[in-house]
Motif scaffolding. Structure first.
Motif, PDB file in Angstrom:
ATOM      1  N   SER A  78       0.787  -1.224   0.165  1.00 52.86           N
ATOM      2  CA  SER A  78       0.098   0.043  -0.036  1.00 52.86           C
ATOM      3  C   SER A  78       0.817   1.250  -0.160  1.00 52.86           C
ATOM      4  CB  SER A  78      -1.027  -0.058   1.247  1.00 52.86           C
ATOM      5  OG  SER A  78      -1.665   1.280   1.432  1.00 52.86           O
ATOM      6  N   THR A  79       0.493   2.195  -0.900  1.00 48.27           N
ATOM      7  CA  THR A  79       1.303   3.318  -0.762  1.00 48.27           C
ATOM      8  C   THR A  79       0.736   4.509   0.118  1.00 48.27           C
ATOM      9  OG1 THR A  79      -0.228   4.412  -2.482  1.00 48.27           O
ATOM     10  CG2 THR A  79       1.691   3.117  -3.296  1.00 48.27           C
ATOM     11  N   THR A  80      -0.363   4.017   0.791  1.00 48.99           N
ATOM     12  CA  THR A  80      -0.797   4.761   1.810  1.00 48.99           C
ATOM     13  C   THR A  80      -0.420   4.334   3.226  1.00 48.99           C
ATOM     14  OG1 THR A  80      -3.011   3.800   1.643  1.00 48.99           O
ATOM     15  CG2 THR A  80      -2.536   5.722   0.411  1.00 48.99           C
ATOM     16  N   ASP A 147      -5.386   2.855   6.350  1.00 50.23           N
ATOM     17  CA  ASP A 147      -5.577   1.788   5.333  1.00 50.23           C
ATOM     18  C   ASP A 147      -6.693   0.843   6.263  1.00 50.23           C
ATOM     19  OD1 ASP A 147      -3.888   2.598   3.382  1.00 50.23           O
ATOM     20  OD2 ASP A 147      -2.355   1.084   3.638  1.00 50.23           O
ATOM     21  N   ARG A 150     -10.271   3.156   5.996  1.00 53.34           N
ATOM     22  CA  ARG A 150     -10.738   3.699   4.777  1.00 53.34           C
ATOM     23  C   ARG A 150     -12.058   2.982   4.105  1.00 53.34           C
ATOM     24  NH1 ARG A 150      -6.116   2.082   0.380  1.00 53.34           N
ATOM     25  NH2 ARG A 150      -7.742   3.537  -0.872  1.00 53.34           N
ATOM     26  N   PRO A 181      -7.716  10.391   4.196  1.00 58.71           N
ATOM     27  CA  PRO A 181      -6.125  10.250   4.536  1.00 58.71           C
ATOM     28  C   PRO A 181      -5.752  11.526   5.117  1.00 58.71           C
ATOM     29  CG  PRO A 181      -6.504  10.720   2.213  1.00 58.71           C
ATOM     30  CD  PRO A 181      -7.939  10.635   2.746  1.00 58.71           C
ATOM     31  N   ASP A 257      -7.715  12.661  -0.585  1.00 58.35           N
ATOM     32  CA  ASP A 257      -8.736  11.606  -0.945  1.00 58.35           C
ATOM     33  C   ASP A 257      -9.215  11.782  -2.072  1.00 58.35           C
ATOM     34  OD1 ASP A 257     -10.783   9.714   0.302  1.00 58.35           O
ATOM     35  OD2 ASP A 257     -11.967  11.130  -0.469  1.00 58.35           O
ATOM     36  N   LYS A 259      -7.525  12.671  -4.767  1.00 62.35           N
ATOM     37  CA  LYS A 259      -6.587  12.084  -5.566  1.00 62.35           C
ATOM     38  C   LYS A 259      -6.443  10.658  -5.538  1.00 62.35           C
ATOM     39  CE  LYS A 259      -1.314  12.545  -6.104  1.00 62.35           C
ATOM     40  NZ  LYS A 259      -0.308  13.146  -5.485  1.00 62.35           N
ATOM     41  N   ILE A 260      -6.364  10.151  -4.335  1.00 60.78           N
ATOM     42  CA  ILE A 260      -6.202   8.682  -4.096  1.00 60.78           C
ATOM     43  C   ILE A 260      -7.203   7.830  -4.639  1.00 60.78           C
ATOM     44  CG2 ILE A 260      -6.224   6.905  -2.250  1.00 60.78           C
ATOM     45  CD1 ILE A 260      -4.643   8.546  -0.412  1.00 60.78           C
ATOM     46  N   THR A 261      -8.461   8.317  -4.588  1.00 58.31           N
ATOM     47  CA  THR A 261      -9.766   7.564  -5.158  1.00 58.31           C
ATOM     48  C   THR A 261      -9.512   7.662  -6.752  1.00 58.31           C
ATOM     49  OG1 THR A 261     -11.036   8.425  -3.318  1.00 58.31           O
ATOM     50  CG2 THR A 261     -12.174   7.738  -5.374  1.00 58.31           C
ATOM     51  N   GLU A 263      -6.822   7.782  -8.619  1.00 57.81           N
ATOM     52  CA  GLU A 263      -5.699   6.848  -8.924  1.00 57.81           C
ATOM     53  C   GLU A 263      -6.067   5.592  -8.845  1.00 57.81           C
ATOM     54  OE1 GLU A 263      -2.550   7.922  -6.403  1.00 57.81           O
ATOM     55  OE2 GLU A 263      -1.981   9.663  -7.674  1.00 57.81           O
TER      56      GLU A 263
END
Length: 340
Positions: A78-80, A147, A150, A181, A257, A259-261, A263
């Motif tokens: 995970s990147t987060t 993580d 979420r 995040p 959030d 941005k992550i969603t 991606e």
């Protein structure tokens, strides 16, 4: 002296070592199982019985490697994983009963944070009469908090008889949760997320309880991110500076959030049956008091012990199960990508 290419190669070998060891264990166990299977035809009944027991044990080991070991090693890290979390709770359908359930859920997540050794603090809270909470924003600081939490984003539904209900009728109420995040606070903002030229900053007098302080000081802050229309208001702190800092913290989390969603959606464009954790309008879980059960509708998991979820550590079972479902879906994505 090692070159950057050599260092990168060594790092790659080191990272692949656990997977290599797991594969060796798999091959050795499978070979041992094939050899033991030959003993099932042994004329000695004691030997046949021992072989059958051994095969059962080896079969369980192979199943564990397939279901747990391989997925944990093959799914990209995970990147987060280092991010903390910001949890927003808002009462929905059900009026005062929804607000009371929100306070129950807040305690549930604070208990979870305590068990996980995360630091939790309430950044904003709107109390109601009778002990309920209309809405709240809570910070959970600790590696892995985002993580873990979420997939809690969505609509949580409670079915129970309110204390004020004289006829004993069951009411249905809802609480909407959004998990964002949370990066470490810095003096400067992340320019990848927003530019100050895109921010509209307004200050105003606080509303609500607070006496003369509320009437005389412009301590409340409202931020508007013009490109997305995201608005954040903060008035719980005493000073304008503190409210401004908190508002930027929440705005940064909401933009991160997004941005992550975005991606995540791009990465899973070939597969649509993942846990839809980013859909905040989706009913994800029901807490039914009359039947003493909690059901997660995304993975079809039901637990017949509601008290352990809301007042114990039962919520961890749901968090782990949804996370595992997500990892399995990512593995299927990887396999499908290799086939196409």
């Amino acid at each position: 002296m090692s070159s950057p290419e050599d260092i990168a190669r060594l790092r790659q070998l080191k990272e692949s070592e656990p997977l290599g060891n797991a594969w060796i264990t798999w091959e050795q166990t499978r070979k041992q199982m094939e050899e033991t299977a030959l003993l099932l035809d042994d004329p000695d009944p004691t030997m046949r019985s021992m072989a059958a027991d051994e095969i059962t044990s080896l079969s369980n080991t192979l199943s564990d490697i397939i279901q747990n070991t391989f997925p944990s090693l093959l799914v990209p890290q995970s990147t987060t994983k280092q991010l903390s979390a910001l949890l927003e709770l808002k009462s929905g359908v059900g009026g005062s009963e929804s607000s009371l359930f929100l306070s129950d859920m807040l305690r549930m997540y604070q208990r979870l944070a305590n068990n996980a050794s995360w630091k939790s603090s309430v950044l904003a809270k709107n109390d109601t009469e009778g002990g309920g909470i209309k809405d709240a924003i809570v910070e959970f600081k600790g590696e892995g908090a985002y993580d873990a939490l979420r997939w809690e984003s969505g609509v949580h539904r409670v079915q129970r008889v309110p204390a004020t209900e004289s006829s004993g009728r069951t009411h249905t109420s809802t609480v909407a949760i959004v998990v964002l995040p949370l990066a470490e606070e810095t003096e400067s903002h992340d320019e990848e997320l927003f530019s100050m030229d895109d921010i509209k900053l307004e200050v105003m007098r606080s509303r609500g309880a607070g006496g003369q302080h509320v009437n005389k000081t412009e301590s409340a802050v409202r931020l508007t991110h013009i490109p997305t229309g995201i608005t954040v208001s903060m008035q719980d702190e005493r000073s304008q500076h503190q409210n401004r800092r908190r508002a930027f913290q929440v705005l940064t989390s909401r933009l991160m959030d997004l941005k992550i969603t975005r991606e995540m959606e791009e990465r899973r464009s070939t597969r649509r049956n993942l846990v839809r954790g980013a859909d905040r309008s989706e009913k994800i879980r029901t807490y039914n008091y009359a039947q003493d059960r909690v059901t997660d509708h995304r993975i079809g998991l039901t637990m017949k012990n509601l008290t352990s979820v809301l007042e114990g550590d039962g919520i961890q079972l749901f968090i782990d199960a949804v996370s595992k479902h997500h990892d399995e879906s990512v593995m299927l994505d990887l396999l499908e990508d290799k086939e196409t």
